[in-house]
Structure formats: structure tokens, C-alpha cells
Design a protein around this motif. Structure first.
Motif, PDB file in Angstrom:
ATOM      1  N   LYS A  35     -15.887   2.027  14.946  1.00  0.00           N
ATOM      2  CA  LYS A  35     -15.966   0.583  15.180  1.00  0.00           C
ATOM      3  C   LYS A  35     -16.326  -0.169  13.893  1.00  0.00           C
ATOM      4  O   LYS A  35     -17.148  -1.101  13.891  1.00  0.00           O
ATOM      5  N   GLY A  36     -15.684   0.278  12.822  1.00  0.00           N
ATOM      6  CA  GLY A  36     -15.912  -0.337  11.523  1.00  0.00           C
ATOM      7  C   GLY A  36     -14.719  -1.162  11.071  1.00  0.00           C
ATOM      8  O   GLY A  36     -13.929  -1.647  11.893  1.00  0.00           O
ATOM      9  N   SER A  37     -14.576  -1.311   9.755  1.00  0.00           N
ATOM     10  CA  SER A  37     -13.520  -2.139   9.180  1.00  0.00           C
ATOM     11  C   SER A  37     -12.636  -1.311   8.255  1.00  0.00           C
ATOM     12  O   SER A  37     -13.118  -0.423   7.547  1.00  0.00           O
ATOM     13  N   PHE A  38     -11.347  -1.642   8.262  1.00  0.00           N
ATOM     14  CA  PHE A  38     -10.395  -0.988   7.367  1.00  0.00           C
ATOM     15  C   PHE A  38      -9.731  -2.049   6.501  1.00  0.00           C
ATOM     16  O   PHE A  38      -9.256  -3.064   7.004  1.00  0.00           O
ATOM     17  N   PHE A  39      -9.715  -1.813   5.184  1.00  0.00           N
ATOM     18  CA  PHE A  39      -9.142  -2.765   4.234  1.00  0.00           C
ATOM     19  C   PHE A  39      -7.931  -2.161   3.531  1.00  0.00           C
ATOM     20  O   PHE A  39      -7.886  -0.955   3.282  1.00  0.00           O
ATOM     21  N   LEU A  40      -6.975  -3.014   3.209  1.00  0.00           N
ATOM     22  CA  LEU A  40      -5.842  -2.620   2.373  1.00  0.00           C
ATOM     23  C   LEU A  40      -6.027  -3.266   1.006  1.00  0.00           C
ATOM     24  O   LEU A  40      -6.141  -4.492   0.905  1.00  0.00           O
ATOM     25  N   ARG A  41      -6.086  -2.430  -0.015  1.00  0.00           N
ATOM     26  CA  ARG A  41      -6.276  -2.923  -1.384  1.00  0.00           C
ATOM     27  C   ARG A  41      -5.103  -2.477  -2.259  1.00  0.00           C
ATOM     28  O   ARG A  41      -4.784  -1.282  -2.305  1.00  0.00           O
ATOM     29  N   ILE A  42      -4.448  -3.401  -2.913  1.00  0.00           N
ATOM     30  CA  ILE A  42      -3.344  -3.087  -3.813  1.00  0.00           C
ATOM     31  C   ILE A  42      -3.880  -3.010  -5.238  1.00  0.00           C
ATOM     32  O   ILE A  42      -4.364  -4.009  -5.782  1.00  0.00           O
ATOM     33  N   GLU A  43      -3.818  -1.823  -5.833  1.00  0.00           N
ATOM     34  CA  GLU A  43      -4.374  -1.618  -7.173  1.00  0.00           C
ATOM     35  C   GLU A  43      -3.262  -1.819  -8.216  1.00  0.00           C
ATOM     36  O   GLU A  43      -2.579  -0.877  -8.617  1.00  0.00           O
ATOM     37  N   ASP A  44      -3.115  -3.057  -8.632  1.00  0.00           N
ATOM     38  CA  ASP A  44      -1.982  -3.457  -9.474  1.00  0.00           C
ATOM     39  C   ASP A  44      -2.386  -3.850 -10.896  1.00  0.00           C
ATOM     40  O   ASP A  44      -1.745  -4.699 -11.520  1.00  0.00           O
ATOM     41  N   THR A  45      -3.449  -3.242 -11.415  1.00  0.00           N
ATOM     42  CA  THR A  45      -3.890  -3.626 -12.761  1.00  0.00           C
ATOM     43  C   THR A  45      -3.020  -3.033 -13.863  1.00  0.00           C
ATOM     44  O   THR A  45      -3.121  -3.446 -15.016  1.00  0.00           O
ATOM     45  N   ASP A  46      -2.168  -2.055 -13.522  1.00  0.00           N
ATOM     46  CA  ASP A  46      -1.214  -1.516 -14.491  1.00  0.00           C
ATOM     47  C   ASP A  46      -0.009  -2.467 -14.513  1.00  0.00           C
ATOM     48  O   ASP A  46       0.929  -2.349 -13.733  1.00  0.00           O
ATOM     49  N   LYS A  47      -0.049  -3.419 -15.447  1.00  0.00           N
ATOM     50  CA  LYS A  47       0.956  -4.494 -15.479  1.00  0.00           C
ATOM     51  C   LYS A  47       2.365  -3.964 -15.693  1.00  0.00           C
ATOM     52  O   LYS A  47       3.326  -4.479 -15.126  1.00  0.00           O
ATOM     53  N   GLU A  48       2.509  -2.969 -16.536  1.00  0.00           N
ATOM     54  CA  GLU A  48       3.836  -2.475 -16.889  1.00  0.00           C
ATOM     55  C   GLU A  48       4.541  -1.796 -15.715  1.00  0.00           C
ATOM     56  O   GLU A  48       5.743  -1.964 -15.522  1.00  0.00           O
ATOM     57  N   ARG A  49       3.800  -1.014 -14.924  1.00  0.00           N
ATOM     58  CA  ARG A  49       4.419  -0.210 -13.879  1.00  0.00           C
ATOM     59  C   ARG A  49       4.380  -0.853 -12.497  1.00  0.00           C
ATOM     60  O   ARG A  49       5.143  -0.483 -11.613  1.00  0.00           O
ATOM     61  N   SER A  50       3.485  -1.804 -12.293  1.00  0.00           N
ATOM     62  CA  SER A  50       3.365  -2.435 -10.970  1.00  0.00           C
ATOM     63  C   SER A  50       4.528  -3.388 -10.718  1.00  0.00           C
ATOM     64  O   SER A  50       4.895  -4.172 -11.588  1.00  0.00           O
ATOM     65  N   LYS A  51       5.098  -3.304  -9.517  1.00  0.00           N
ATOM     66  CA  LYS A  51       6.253  -4.135  -9.157  1.00  0.00           C
ATOM     67  C   LYS A  51       5.988  -4.819  -7.807  1.00  0.00           C
ATOM     68  O   LYS A  51       5.475  -4.209  -6.866  1.00  0.00           O
ATOM     69  N   ASP A  52       6.388  -6.096  -7.724  1.00  0.00           N
ATOM     70  CA  ASP A  52       6.207  -6.848  -6.479  1.00  0.00           C
ATOM     71  C   ASP A  52       6.973  -6.223  -5.319  1.00  0.00           C
ATOM     72  O   ASP A  52       6.531  -6.267  -4.172  1.00  0.00           O
ATOM     73  N   GLU A  53       8.140  -5.631  -5.601  1.00  0.00           N
ATOM     74  CA  GLU A  53       8.942  -5.022  -4.531  1.00  0.00           C
ATOM     75  C   GLU A  53       8.191  -3.868  -3.864  1.00  0.00           C
ATOM     76  O   GLU A  53       8.275  -3.658  -2.652  1.00  0.00           O
ATOM     77  N   TYR A  54       7.426  -3.114  -4.670  1.00  0.00           N
ATOM     78  CA  TYR A  54       6.660  -2.000  -4.111  1.00  0.00           C
ATOM     79  C   TYR A  54       5.425  -2.515  -3.366  1.00  0.00           C
ATOM     80  O   TYR A  54       5.001  -1.930  -2.363  1.00  0.00           O
ATOM     81  N   LYS A  55       4.866  -3.597  -3.860  1.00  0.00           N
ATOM     82  CA  LYS A  55       3.725  -4.219  -3.179  1.00  0.00           C
ATOM     83  C   LYS A  55       4.140  -4.655  -1.770  1.00  0.00           C
ATOM     84  O   LYS A  55       3.445  -4.386  -0.782  1.00  0.00           O
ATOM     85  N   LYS A  56       5.297  -5.309  -1.706  1.00  0.00           N
ATOM     86  CA  LYS A  56       5.835  -5.766  -0.413  1.00  0.00           C
ATOM     87  C   LYS A  56       6.126  -4.585   0.496  1.00  0.00           C
ATOM     88  O   LYS A  56       5.831  -4.610   1.696  1.00  0.00           O
ATOM     89  N   GLN A  57       6.706  -3.529  -0.090  1.00  0.00           N
ATOM     90  CA  GLN A  57       7.073  -2.351   0.698  1.00  0.00           C
ATOM     91  C   GLN A  57       5.840  -1.656   1.271  1.00  0.00           C
ATOM     92  O   GLN A  57       5.836  -1.177   2.407  1.00  0.00           O
ATOM     93  N   ILE A  58       4.761  -1.597   0.487  1.00  0.00           N
ATOM     94  CA  ILE A  58       3.514  -0.990   0.958  1.00  0.00           C
ATOM     95  C   ILE A  58       2.979  -1.743   2.176  1.00  0.00           C
ATOM     96  O   ILE A  58       2.634  -1.145   3.202  1.00  0.00           O
ATOM     97  N   ILE A  59       2.925  -3.067   2.058  1.00  0.00           N
ATOM     98  CA  ILE A  59       2.390  -3.897   3.154  1.00  0.00           C
ATOM     99  C   ILE A  59       3.246  -3.749   4.411  1.00  0.00           C
ATOM    100  O   ILE A  59       2.728  -3.578   5.524  1.00  0.00           O
ATOM    101  N   GLU A  60       4.581  -3.778   4.242  1.00  0.00           N
ATOM    102  CA  GLU A  60       5.481  -3.628   5.392  1.00  0.00           C
ATOM    103  C   GLU A  60       5.354  -2.246   6.022  1.00  0.00           C
ATOM    104  O   GLU A  60       5.416  -2.108   7.255  1.00  0.00           O
ATOM    105  N   SER A  61       5.166  -1.225   5.196  1.00  0.00           N
ATOM    106  CA  SER A  61       5.052   0.147   5.700  1.00  0.00           C
ATOM    107  C   SER A  61       3.796   0.329   6.534  1.00  0.00           C
ATOM    108  O   SER A  61       3.815   0.971   7.587  1.00  0.00           O
ATOM    109  N   ILE A  62       2.689  -0.232   6.052  1.00  0.00           N
ATOM    110  CA  ILE A  62       1.423  -0.133   6.784  1.00  0.00           C
ATOM    111  C   ILE A  62       1.550  -0.819   8.146  1.00  0.00           C
ATOM    112  O   ILE A  62       1.097  -0.294   9.177  1.00  0.00           O
ATOM    113  N   LYS A  63       2.187  -1.975   8.159  1.00  0.00           N
ATOM    114  CA  LYS A  63       2.378  -2.701   9.420  1.00  0.00           C
ATOM    115  C   LYS A  63       3.318  -1.929  10.345  1.00  0.00           C
ATOM    116  O   LYS A  63       3.108  -1.872  11.559  1.00  0.00           O
ATOM    117  N   TRP A  64       4.381  -1.348   9.776  1.00  0.00           N
ATOM    118  CA  TRP A  64       5.348  -0.574  10.574  1.00  0.00           C
ATOM    119  C   TRP A  64       4.662   0.590  11.275  1.00  0.00           C
ATOM    120  O   TRP A  64       5.001   0.932  12.418  1.00  0.00           O
TER     121      TRP A  64
END
Length: 461
Positions: A35-64
Motif C-alpha cells: 500500500k505504498g507508492s510507485f514512481f516512474l523516473r526517466i533518467e535522461d541526463t545523457d544528452k547524446e544518447r537520450s531520445k524523446d521517441e524512447y521516452k515516449k515509448q517507455i511511458i506508453e509501454s508502462i501504461k500498456w
């Protein structure tokens, strides 16, 4: 003890790995169980490799997957100021230092270590350096402990010890003033009030580094749970290069979220001898004690078997919704054929292991005009065409079309043509669905309008 808080913290540098989905599931189930809390954290501090498309895909996958997180998604890059403030505090405490070593010097060190077949550890050249060279932008390194041992008390792995001399003075702030993974992860875990960190056991070395950051800041340590990795059927570590390693690999063939959740739950966790878990049962029974210490092998046949179970036992209206959405995303829009498919779903799902199988079984209902392969056309010899013609004549006479009337026609054809059920059923199936494979012949005929059956049979003759 404070309220349980867990998190899933992927980096948006590629498609979400199936191991990541299991980690998210375990974190979410444990928080729900407690009966606690669950958080989704996107660790995107690697500017070169982080992509918005993957960020979106992660969020959609978790919801799916049906995994719900509290509040908004926590975006790590939006909290860099907080991370750099902690770096400055560590510098003031004498727990970090500026390193002026050039990339060339570091590379030479790595090459020497490689030649000696030793793991590279920074030589701490700048650890006690007092001067500050001009025109050199330094990195900031954490001042790791040199002597003694560090102890990790892990709820799955037990007590894990490591010599402090094997933990290098790792970089916590790059030359461009962006924080590195271990610093940002530790600071965010503290800020978010994370009580339990459940992640793959390939993070153990990172954990030792993060523990030292917590201790240097006099923060209370979270509880650590390192779960074994997922291996291939050959026993090798599953990588993104392997087939069926990402969530998309399963979605595109029509594996359903409940089936995948059930499979991943049992991949490395057990409760008595129970195999099938509803969502509520998963939450009720999930615990850390049930997680095993050994790696689990990914078994595609078991995933498909689990999916087949859910297809057979799911409410047909829900199954139809899953099928419609699947076709819209991966095949074609079937909205205009939904009613036809709905009436026939009870047999179209028979032996189907995936939504793709149901889609394939439904092709004769979806397509207005069927295509018969050259191999199947060869099976329609003169006798087959004679049988089809005789069936058509009798079929056109029937006013009330039902299985009993169809059986009479087919049995008479078997007798009069001195053949067997296959001798009649196979040409009928080829003519009506375009293949010798497909649903039962009575199901096929009864699922099509009378005019459609006649039209398809006339094409052959």
C-alpha cells in the motif's frame, strides 16, 4: 518505518528491454502489496544518447502493461540544478575533488591496464592536488573509500562485501557541468523518498558507489533488492540484440498485457505451485521472499502458452477490443468487419496462441476477395471441382442453413464420390477461405452469408 516507495528508472537510450518491464512490474507489485507508492523516473541526463521517441515509448509501454505510477513522470534532466548543488556540498565536505587529467592521460592509463589484463581503476592522481591549472575545465570525482570493505545488505542476494580499493574515484560531474548516472540516481532517490530499490543485479557495483554518496551526505540508506537477470534459452545474458528482447517484439505478434504480466511475474518469482495469477492475486501475493537468486531463462513457448490461456479464458468482448486495437496498430483497421468476427470469435480463437493468429484465422471474413495460393490450387483436381459443384447445387436449395443440414449434404457427397471427410472438407475450405488450413468447415460455412458462399464456390467452377 516510512511508507514504502519504489521506482522504475529507465534511460531513454533505446527500446524498453523485457528485463526492464519485469523490473518495473516487481517494483509496482511490491508497492501495491505494501500500500505504498510507485514512481516512474526517466533518467535522461545523457544528452547524446537520450531520445524523446524512447521516452515516449517507455511511458506508453508502462501504461500498456497496466502499471500505474503516482504523480507525473519524474524527468531527471529537469532536476540537474539539485544534482549540482549536491556536488558542491560534497566538494565542501571534502568528499569530492576536481580532476584535471586529460582524456589522453586517462586513455593511456586504460591501455596500460588492458595490456596487463587488469580492470581499469583511475589512479587518483588529482585526489590530493592543491593547485588549479589555468585553462583546464575539470571533472568532479567522488572521493571513494580506499581502505576496508563495504557491505551491501540485500534482501535477495544476502550480505555482499567488496574491497573498497576496487571502487574507483568515479566522476560525478562532467566537464560540461552535467551530472553522471550514479550521482543523479542517488540524489533523486533521496529527493523522492524511495525506500526500496528493486533492480537487476548487474547494478550491484553502482549500488556500492551510491551507498557511499548516501553515507557522505548522512542520508538514511534505502533497502536494496537486486534481482537476477533474464537469460536466453541458451543461458546467456539477454541483450537488446536478441530476438524477443524488447516489449515491442511481443506486442507486434499479439501477446496481450495480462499474459505477459503473468509470465514475467513467474519469471524469477514463485508462490507455492500457483501458475496463473489475476492482477489482484499478483498484488496480494507478491513479496520479496519469493524472488529467486538464480537467473531465469526466457521461454518463448511458455509465453505463447500463457497467452493462449488468456485468449481462451478472456471475456470475448474484451478479447475483441484487444484484437481491434492490435489490428489497428500492427495490421489493418477491421472496424467494418467487427460484427462478423464477433459472431465467429468462439472458433476463430481456437488453438490461437496470439492475436496475430486470430487475425490470420479471420482473413476470409476480413477480405472481400480471397486469394488461393498456387500450391492449394493444385489440390483442386477434377474430382474436387465435381464435389464443389455438387455441394453448390444442394446448398442453394437449403432455406434453413444449419449444421445438421450441412452434415447431410457432406455425408451424401462422401458416399456418392467414394471419398472421406477430407476429400470433401479440404476443397470446400480452399474455395471458401483460400487455404487448406483454417477453422472447421461447418464453422466456416455458417459464418459466411449464403450469397458469399455461393459466390466463392462459383469462382472455382
Amino acid at each position: 518505518m516510512s511508507k514504502v516507495a519504489t521506482r522504475f528508472a529507465p534511460s531513454p537510450t533505446g527500446p524498453l528491454h523485457i528485463g526492464g518491464i519485469r523490473t518495473a512490474l516487481f517494483n509496482w507489485l511490491y508497492s501495491q502489496n505494501q500500500k505504498g507508492s510507485f514512481f516512474l523516473r526517466i533518467e535522461d541526463t545523457d544528452k547524446e544518447r537520450s531520445k524523446d521517441e524512447y521516452k515516449k515509448q517507455i511511458i506508453e509501454s508502462i501504461k500498456w502493461m497496466g502499471i500505474n505510477y503516482v504523480q507525473d513522470v519524474y524527468i531527471q534532466s529537469k532536476n540537474i540544478k539539485n544534482h549540482t548543488n549536491i556536488v558542491n556540498e560534497l566538494l565542501k565536505k571534502g568528499q569530492a575533488y576536481k580532476c584535471y587529467c586529460s582524456e589522453k592521460d586517462i586513455e593511456e592509463e586504460k591501455n596500460r591496464a588492458k595490456q596487463k589484463k587488469l580492470p581499469y581503476i583511475y589512479n587518483r592522481k588529482c585526489r590530493e592536488r592543491k593547485d588549479a591549472p589555468k585553462d583546464i575545465n575539470p571533472v568532479i570525482r567522488f572521493k571513494s573509500k580506499i581502505e576496508g570493505e563495504s557491505l551491501l545488505k540485500d534482501l535477495v542476494q544476502g550480505e555482499v562485501k567488496i574491497e573498497n580499493s576496487t571502487i574507483e574515484d568515479f566522476i560525478i560531474l562532467r566537464k560540461d557541468q552535467t551530472p553522471t548516472y550514479n550521482l543523479s540516481a542517488a540524489v533523486d532517490d533521496k529527493k523522492m523518498g524511495i525506500t526500496h530499490i528493486i533492480r537487476g543485479d548487474d547494478h550491484k557495483m553502482n549500488t556500492f558507489k551510491q551507498i557511499q554518496i548516501f553515507q557522505s551526505m548522512d542520508w538514511d540508506l534505502p533497502i536494496y533488492v537486486h534481482i537476477p537477470l533474464i537469460h536466453t534459452s541458451e543461458g546467456k545474458k539477454l541483450s537488446k540484440r536478441d530476438k524477443a528482447s524488447t516489449l515491442e517484439d511481443y506486442k507486434k505478434i499479439g501477446v496481450m498485457p495480462d499474459a505477459l504480466r503473468n509470465y514475467l511475474l513467474r519469471l524469477g518469482w514463485s508462490f507455492k505451485d500457483k501458475e496463473i495469477f489475476t492482477l489482484d492475486e499478483s498484488i496480494e501475493h507478491f513479496n520479496i521472499e519469493g524472488i529467486g537468486k538464480s537467473p531465469s531463462k526466457l521461454d518463448m513457448s511458455r509465453i505463447l502458452s500463457m497467452n493462449e490461456h488468456y485468449i481462451k479464458n478472456m471475456n470475448e468482448n474484451d478479447l475483441l477490443d484487444h484484437l481491434t486495437n492490435y489490428c489497428k496498430n500492427y495490421k489493418e483497421n477491421i472496424d467494418s468487419k467487427v460484427e462478423k468476427i464477433k459472431k465467429s470469435l468462439s472458433f476463430l480463437k481456437n488453438k490461437a496462441k496470439t492475436l496475430e493468429d486470430i487475425f490470420n484465422n479471420s482473413q476470409y471474413l476480413i477480405k472481400d476477395k480471397i486469394q488461393i495460393s498456387s500450391e492449394d490450387i493444385k489440390l483442386l483436381n477434377d474430382l474436387s471441382k465435381k464435389i464443389l459443384n455438387e455441394f453448390l447445387k444442394e446448398y442453394e436449395k437449403i432455406e434453413n442453413i444449419n449444421k445438421e443440414n450441412l452434415e447431410k449434404i457432406i455425408n451424401n457427397l462422401i458416399s456418392s464420390n467414394k471419398t472421406n471427410f477430407k476429400g470433401v472438407g479440404q476443397p470446400l475450405r480452399i474455395a471458401l477461405v483460400g487455404s487448406k488450413f483454417g477453422p472447421g468447415i461447418y464453422d466456416i460455412i455458417l459464418s459466411l452469408d449464403k450469397e458469399e458462399v455461393i459466390k466463392r464456390l462459383k469462382v472455382i467452377n
